[in-house]
Write a protein that holds these residues in place. Structure first.
Motif, PDB file in Angstrom:
ATOM      1  N   VAL A   1      28.353  55.262  51.319  1.00 11.58           N
ATOM      2  CA  VAL A   1      29.310  54.412  52.026  1.00 11.58           C
ATOM      3  C   VAL A   1      30.717  54.721  51.528  1.00 11.58           C
ATOM      4  N   ARG A   2      31.695  54.393  52.325  1.00 16.47           N
ATOM      5  CA  ARG A   2      33.103  54.500  51.941  1.00 16.47           C
ATOM      6  C   ARG A   2      33.612  53.088  51.694  1.00 16.47           C
ATOM      7  N   VAL A   3      34.174  52.830  50.523  1.00 18.32           N
ATOM      8  CA  VAL A   3      34.697  51.512  50.172  1.00 18.32           C
ATOM      9  C   VAL A   3      36.153  51.430  50.615  1.00 18.32           C
ATOM     10  N   HIS A   4      36.474  50.390  51.402  1.00 18.47           N
ATOM     11  CA  HIS A   4      37.835  50.202  51.901  1.00 18.47           C
ATOM     12  C   HIS A   4      38.618  49.215  51.048  1.00 18.47           C
ATOM     13  N   SER A   5      37.966  48.156  50.619  1.00 17.05           N
ATOM     14  CA  SER A   5      38.619  47.150  49.774  1.00 17.05           C
ATOM     15  C   SER A   5      37.543  46.270  49.164  1.00 17.05           C
ATOM     16  N   CYS A   6      37.912  45.526  48.117  1.00  9.87           N
ATOM     17  CA  CYS A   6      36.980  44.592  47.481  1.00  9.87           C
ATOM     18  C   CYS A   6      37.688  43.269  47.234  1.00  9.87           C
ATOM     19  N   GLU A   7      36.918  42.185  47.238  1.00 13.52           N
ATOM     20  CA  GLU A   7      37.473  40.859  46.976  1.00 13.52           C
ATOM     21  C   GLU A   7      36.435  40.013  46.256  1.00 13.52           C
ATOM     22  N   GLN A   8      36.912  39.056  45.508  1.00 11.74           N
ATOM     23  CA  GLN A   8      36.035  38.142  44.776  1.00 11.74           C
ATOM     24  C   GLN A   8      35.713  36.947  45.659  1.00 11.74           C
ATOM     25  N   SER A   9      34.442  36.586  45.738  1.00 15.24           N
ATOM     26  CA  SER A   9      34.016  35.386  46.461  1.00 15.24           C
ATOM     27  C   SER A   9      33.040  34.657  45.548  1.00 15.24           C
TER      28      SER A   9
ATOM     29  N   SER B   1      31.289  33.975  42.294  1.00 15.35           N
ATOM     30  CA  SER B   1      31.047  34.823  41.121  1.00 15.35           C
ATOM     31  C   SER B   1      30.705  36.263  41.504  1.00 15.35           C
ATOM     32  N   THR B   2      30.758  36.592  42.796  1.00 15.59           N
ATOM     33  CA  THR B   2      30.373  37.918  43.269  1.00 15.59           C
ATOM     34  C   THR B   2      31.561  38.660  43.850  1.00 15.59           C
ATOM     35  N   ARG B   3      31.647  39.944  43.518  1.00 15.15           N
ATOM     36  CA  ARG B   3      32.673  40.811  44.099  1.00 15.15           C
ATOM     37  C   ARG B   3      32.049  41.501  45.315  1.00 15.15           C
TER      38      ARG B   3
ATOM     39  N   GLY C   1      30.991  46.653  57.234  1.00 18.65           N
ATOM     40  CA  GLY C   1      30.504  45.367  56.783  1.00 18.65           C
ATOM     41  C   GLY C   1      30.776  45.197  55.307  1.00 18.65           C
ATOM     42  N   TYR C   2      30.140  44.208  54.686  1.00 16.64           N
ATOM     43  CA  TYR C   2      30.376  43.887  53.282  1.00 16.64           C
ATOM     44  C   TYR C   2      29.103  44.059  52.474  1.00 16.64           C
ATOM     45  N   VAL C   3      29.268  44.588  51.256  1.00 20.64           N
ATOM     46  CA  VAL C   3      28.163  44.806  50.333  1.00 20.64           C
ATOM     47  C   VAL C   3      28.589  44.280  48.975  1.00 20.64           C
ATOM     48  N   SER C   4      27.672  43.638  48.260  1.00 22.30           N
ATOM     49  CA  SER C   4      27.962  43.197  46.904  1.00 22.30           C
ATOM     50  C   SER C   4      28.261  44.417  46.042  1.00 22.30           C
ATOM     51  N   ALA C   5      29.335  44.338  45.256  1.00 24.73           N
ATOM     52  CA  ALA C   5      29.732  45.464  44.403  1.00 24.73           C
ATOM     53  C   ALA C   5      28.656  45.808  43.380  1.00 24.73           C
ATOM     54  N   SER C   6      27.782  44.871  43.068  1.00 26.22           N
ATOM     55  CA  SER C   6      26.728  45.154  42.088  1.00 26.22           C
ATOM     56  C   SER C   6      25.727  46.187  42.604  1.00 26.22           C
TER      57      SER C   6
END
Length: 57
Positions: free
Chosen positions: A21-29, A31-33, A47-52
């Motif tokens: 996947v290509r990561v475009h941006s990350c945000e905290q929601s 306790s999960t990034r 879409g969104y995937v947990s950074a873990s």
């Protein structure tokens, strides 16, 4: 892969281990990034995937 940054959002697609996947941006929601990603082979699918679950190559 979810439609938004959290477990309350709809699952768009299950990604098997090793999916690129290509990561475009990350945000905290809470306790999960969460990271906004697109599939390397289908860039229009986002879409969104947990950074873990991600690791840098």
């Amino acid at each position: 892969m979810r439609s938004g940054p959290g477990i309350g959002y709809t699952i768009i697609l299950g990604l098997p281990n090793g999916t690129l996947v290509r990561v475009h941006s990350c945000e905290q929601s809470g306790s999960t990034r969460w990271c906004k990603v697109s599939l390397k082979q289908a860039r229009a699918l986002k879409g969104y995937v947990s950074a873990s679950y991600l690791r840098k190559l």
